[in-house]
Write a protein that holds these residues in place. Structure first.
Motif, PDB file in Angstrom:
ATOM      1  N   HIS A  61      -3.348  -8.419   5.697  1.00 49.34           N
ATOM      2  CA  HIS A  61      -2.588  -7.445   4.913  1.00 49.34           C
ATOM      3  C   HIS A  61      -1.111  -7.768   5.042  1.00 49.34           C
ATOM      4  O   HIS A  61      -0.605  -8.013   6.143  1.00 49.34           O
ATOM      5  N   SER A  80      -2.776   3.450  10.172  1.00 53.69           N
ATOM      6  CA  SER A  80      -3.789   4.451   9.826  1.00 53.69           C
ATOM      7  C   SER A  80      -4.999   3.797   9.164  1.00 53.69           C
ATOM      8  O   SER A  80      -6.134   4.259   9.335  1.00 53.69           O
ATOM      9  N   ALA A  81      -4.773   2.712   8.401  1.00 50.14           N
ATOM     10  CA  ALA A  81      -5.897   2.000   7.792  1.00 50.14           C
ATOM     11  C   ALA A  81      -6.757   1.320   8.850  1.00 50.14           C
ATOM     12  O   ALA A  81      -7.994   1.316   8.756  1.00 50.14           O
ATOM     13  N   PHE A 136      -5.971   1.966   0.788  1.00 50.87           N
ATOM     14  CA  PHE A 136      -6.867   2.002   1.944  1.00 50.87           C
ATOM     15  C   PHE A 136      -7.709   3.277   1.920  1.00 50.87           C
ATOM     16  O   PHE A 136      -7.854   3.966   2.929  1.00 50.87           O
ATOM     17  N   SER A 137      -8.281   3.556   0.785  1.00 50.21           N
ATOM     18  CA  SER A 137      -9.084   4.763   0.631  1.00 50.21           C
ATOM     19  C   SER A 137     -10.381   4.660   1.431  1.00 50.21           C
ATOM     20  O   SER A 137     -10.838   3.568   1.770  1.00 50.21           O
ATOM     21  N   ASP A 138     -10.992   5.814   1.706  1.00 54.41           N
ATOM     22  CA  ASP A 138     -12.317   5.828   2.321  1.00 54.41           C
ATOM     23  C   ASP A 138     -13.412   5.774   1.255  1.00 54.41           C
ATOM     24  O   ASP A 138     -14.595   5.899   1.559  1.00 54.41           O
ATOM     25  N   GLN A 187      -1.958   8.690   4.786  1.00 56.75           N
ATOM     26  CA  GLN A 187      -2.924   8.092   5.706  1.00 56.75           C
ATOM     27  C   GLN A 187      -3.663   6.914   5.096  1.00 56.75           C
ATOM     28  O   GLN A 187      -4.246   6.092   5.818  1.00 56.75           O
ATOM     29  N   TYR A 188      -3.649   6.797   3.771  1.00 53.76           N
ATOM     30  CA  TYR A 188      -4.340   5.711   3.088  1.00 53.76           C
ATOM     31  C   TYR A 188      -3.384   4.607   2.633  1.00 53.76           C
ATOM     32  O   TYR A 188      -3.754   3.757   1.837  1.00 53.76           O
ATOM     33  N   GLU A 189      -2.152   4.641   3.176  1.00 56.50           N
ATOM     34  CA  GLU A 189      -1.122   3.719   2.692  1.00 56.50           C
ATOM     35  C   GLU A 189      -0.499   2.851   3.781  1.00 56.50           C
ATOM     36  O   GLU A 189       0.258   1.930   3.448  1.00 56.50           O
ATOM     37  N   ALA A 240       0.830  -1.203   0.000  1.00 57.03           N
ATOM     38  CA  ALA A 240       0.000   0.000   0.000  1.00 57.03           C
ATOM     39  C   ALA A 240       0.860   1.247   0.000  1.00 57.03           C
ATOM     40  O   ALA A 240       0.429   2.314  -0.469  1.00 57.03           O
ATOM     41  N   TYR A 287     -11.588  -2.589   6.951  1.00 54.68           N
ATOM     42  CA  TYR A 287     -10.161  -2.758   7.177  1.00 54.68           C
ATOM     43  C   TYR A 287      -9.892  -3.467   8.503  1.00 54.68           C
ATOM     44  O   TYR A 287      -8.979  -3.109   9.246  1.00 54.68           O
TER      45      TYR A 287
END
Length: 662
Positions: free
Chosen positions: A321, A371-372, A296-298, A365-367, A288, A388
């Protein structure tokens, strides 16, 4: 049966159907009593005189009716180490650039045998792996074999002929052929060889070989493939793993992203596989950190807001993951976790997989896994399903057919990056912008997957992954267990079989804490032991993430056990570094600092039963020489300036989650 123990005429214990009530004894002592009368007697001194009421003969162990307390013991009590992301000469990006080792070679070295590497060097693991998955790329499968065999189907194709001529023009030509294929995949999104049928026999020939090396109880092999989706150069790759044998997996073919350019289409493939064959399969995202904010997008892949259905499918089909491997570690990032002094570890954070687009801070934050996991709590609060809610494992992603993960035994990602004096400055990710370039020295020697299982079989390994009773290491064979519950005591960590207690009164890594008692807080039992052939331990930490009522996410690190008599402050942190014994010139270290094992009981001091949370364990070793430092000592060359000379390898457990009732 009821048994009363008396001392001096006064009752001191009562055992009734294997349950003990011990007057004046701690809760832990009472738990020990529950194993039966014999355990109860051992709690008292040998000089005590007991009177017995009842017949001892019929039922010595009230739990099972057998003398042996291990009859019927069904919980996972073996830790197995292996690699679940792995390529041989069959993958286009291995065979095209010099990998000559086969699946047979891969299984032989994984079982502990000495083999000769792609560059003619002897190589052997310090100990055999327990399991290995072969996960060749679905895309361009068969192209490398066709090139080497001068397949007329390839030579009759315009693109195929061009690639063939490049491939036969020496190392530079092979790299040009490789670059051409990467461009077809990541920029043009086309496969000019799809209609040639080059992959038709590869999969069906591969599966029986995987079964041939599967040796239940000793060495497990798994079939799989890599779905190598890289839209505009952003990494969205998944590893697909099957639980089944060749008879079942041969009923499908690996799915390429050319056929299915959307993660939902991959999940549909997995659902169809299970429905049509009765088999089992999962997908596992990786790297990621090179997705430029997509993994890990919203939102869904199509850019629309995430739906409950989408979240449920992702949670169902992607239970794990792959958070550490050769292309960097992705637990967290210093900009995401500024209070975490260990966050900047083997970080690749300059761009995407193709080196064509720079990374911006808002993408981070999406990687990263931490944070995910926090975002998952928030989405779970909004949607009712956490997309997630994944466990964590590590792999090598080796493209050499050699699964080495130790700093002192690192054989690179590709044939041309096997040990040599000049391997540190080759392009791993070439880029027109030098700031986006990644070089060989930045490769990480990581990693391994550890699973807790009852025995070494394909079903046990796969099932451990689906229930998330697995963890990642960055290459060492650190042993770690964690249990969460509501009633653990500090002295529980010292019982003779705290694992049995953990399963009985709590949940293991990957589990869910439910039914929070009024006024209670989660309590954890953690035990970690060093790799027997590796470095001592620096510390054990519990990482907590949570979401508050307003939807804001938080994280906090707690040191729960530290080595060398150091102290943990009132804030839950040990600010004193463990030190270092590394000699850079000789690439050696000593275990004169650190501890061989660490354990802890910890209760969350800031628990709010209204807030969803997760907890995972991070175990850190003391510093040791990085693989680049071993190279410098062995080849008598300068240390590369692009990476640190030492590394603190580590383990990350899958989390334990808490969700408020309702």
């Amino acid at each position: 049966m009821r048994v009363t123990l008396t001392r001096g005429g006064a009752a001191v214990a009562v055992c009734d159907q294997g349950k003990a009530d011990v007057m004046g004894r701690s809760k832990t002592a009472q738990r020990r009593m529950s194993a039966g009368l014999v355990a109860a007697i051992l709690l008292f001194s040998a000089s005590d005189i007991f009177a017995f009421e009842g017949n001892l003969a019929p039922e010595i162990d009230a739990r099972t009716g057998d003398y042996s307390p291990f009859v019927g013991r069904a919980y996972p009590d073996q830790v197995l180490f292996g690699d679940l992301h792995f390529h041989t000469k069959l993958s286009f990006d291995a065979g095209l650039v010099g990998t000559s080792l086969s699946v047979h070679d891969a299984f032989r070295v994984a079982r502990g045998e000495k083999i000769i590497s792609n560059t003619g060097q002897p190589v052997q693991l310090i100990r055999p792996l327990d399991f290995l998955a072969i996960t060749e790329h679905a895309e361009f499968l068969g192209v490398a074999t066709a090139l080497k065999g001068s397949d007329p189907r390839l030579l009759g194709n315009e693109a195929g002929r061009r690639i063939y001529d490049q491939f036969n023009a020496g190392q530079e030509g092979r790299m040009a052929a490789f670059a051409d294929i990467i461009e077809m995949a990541t920029v043009k999104g086309v496969d000019p060889f799809a209609h040639l049928g080059l992959a038709d026999s590869i999969w069906t020939d591969l599966l029986p070989v995987i079964d041939e090396y599967n040796d239940p109880g000793t060495f497990t092999t798994l079939a799989g493939f890599e779905w190598t989706f890289t839209p505009k150069g952003d990494n969205l790759h998944r590893i697909v793993l099957f639980r089944d044998d060749a008879d079942t997996t041969s009923k499908v073919r690996p799915l390429s992203f050319f056929e299915a350019p959307d993660p939902e289409l991959l999940w549909d493939y997995l659902a169809a596989y299970e429905e049509s064959t009765g088999g089992r399969a999962i997908a596992v995202p990786h790297n990621a950190n090179m997705s430029n904010g997509l993994m890990f997008s919203d939102r869904m892949f199509n850019g629309k807001p995430m739906t409950r259905s989408y979240a449920a499918k992702r949670s169902r089909w992607e239970p794990m993951h792959e958070m550490t491997q050769i292309k960097g570690d992705e637990e967290t990032h210093p900009l995401l976790s500024p209070d975490d002094e260990f966050a900047n570890f083997e970080t690749w954070d300059v761009g995407n997989l193709s080196g064509t687009a720079p990374k911006t801070p808002e993408m981070l934050q999406y990687e990263y896994a931490r944070s995910a996991l926090k975002l998952g709590l928030k989405l779970g609060q909004d949607l009712g399903v956490n997309p997630y809610k994944f466990g964590l494992y590590g792999t090598t992603d080796a493209h050499t057919a050699i699964p080495t993960s130790r700093e002192d035994n690192y054989f690179g990602k590709y044939q041309h990056t096997e040990p040599s004096p000049d391997r540190h400055n080759f392009d791993v990710i070439p880029a027109e912008d030098p700031a986006l370039r990644i070089v060989t020295a930045q490769e990480s020697a990581a990693g391994l997957t550890a699973v807790w299982a009852r025995q070494n079989t394909r079903g046990e390994v796969f099932d451990a992954l689906t229930r998330k009773e697995a963890y990642a290491t960055t290459g060492s064979r650190i042993r770690v267990r964690v249990f969460g519950g509501w009633n653990f005591d500090a002295d529980d960590i010292g019982v003779s079989d705290f694992v049995a207690l953990g399963y009985r009164d709590g949940v293991p890594m990957g589990g869910d804490l439910t039914n929070a008692p009024a006024g209670g807080a989660p309590r954890f039992l953690v035990s970690a032991a060093r790799d027997p052939d590796g470095a001592n331990l620096d510390r054990v930490q519990i990482i907590k993430g949570w979401v508050d009522a307003s939807g804001k996410t938080h994280e906090r690190i707690y040191d729960v056990a530290v080595s060398d008599g150091r102290t943990i402050g009132a804030d839950g942190r040990c600010r004193e570094a463990v030190g270092s014994t590394v000699d850079l010139e000789t690439a050696t270290f000593t275990n004169s600092i650190g501890d061989s094992s660490l354990s802890a009981h910890w209760m969350d001091p800031a628990f709010d039963p209204a807030e969803a949370a997760f907890y995972y364990v991070r175990v850190l070793e003391i510093p040791k020489p990085r693989w680049t430092t071993h190279d410098a000592a062995f080849f008598n060359i300068p240390l590369p300036k692009t990476v640190p000379p030492t590394v603190q390898d580590r383990a990350y457990t899958s989390p334990i989650w808490y969700a408020p009732e309702g």
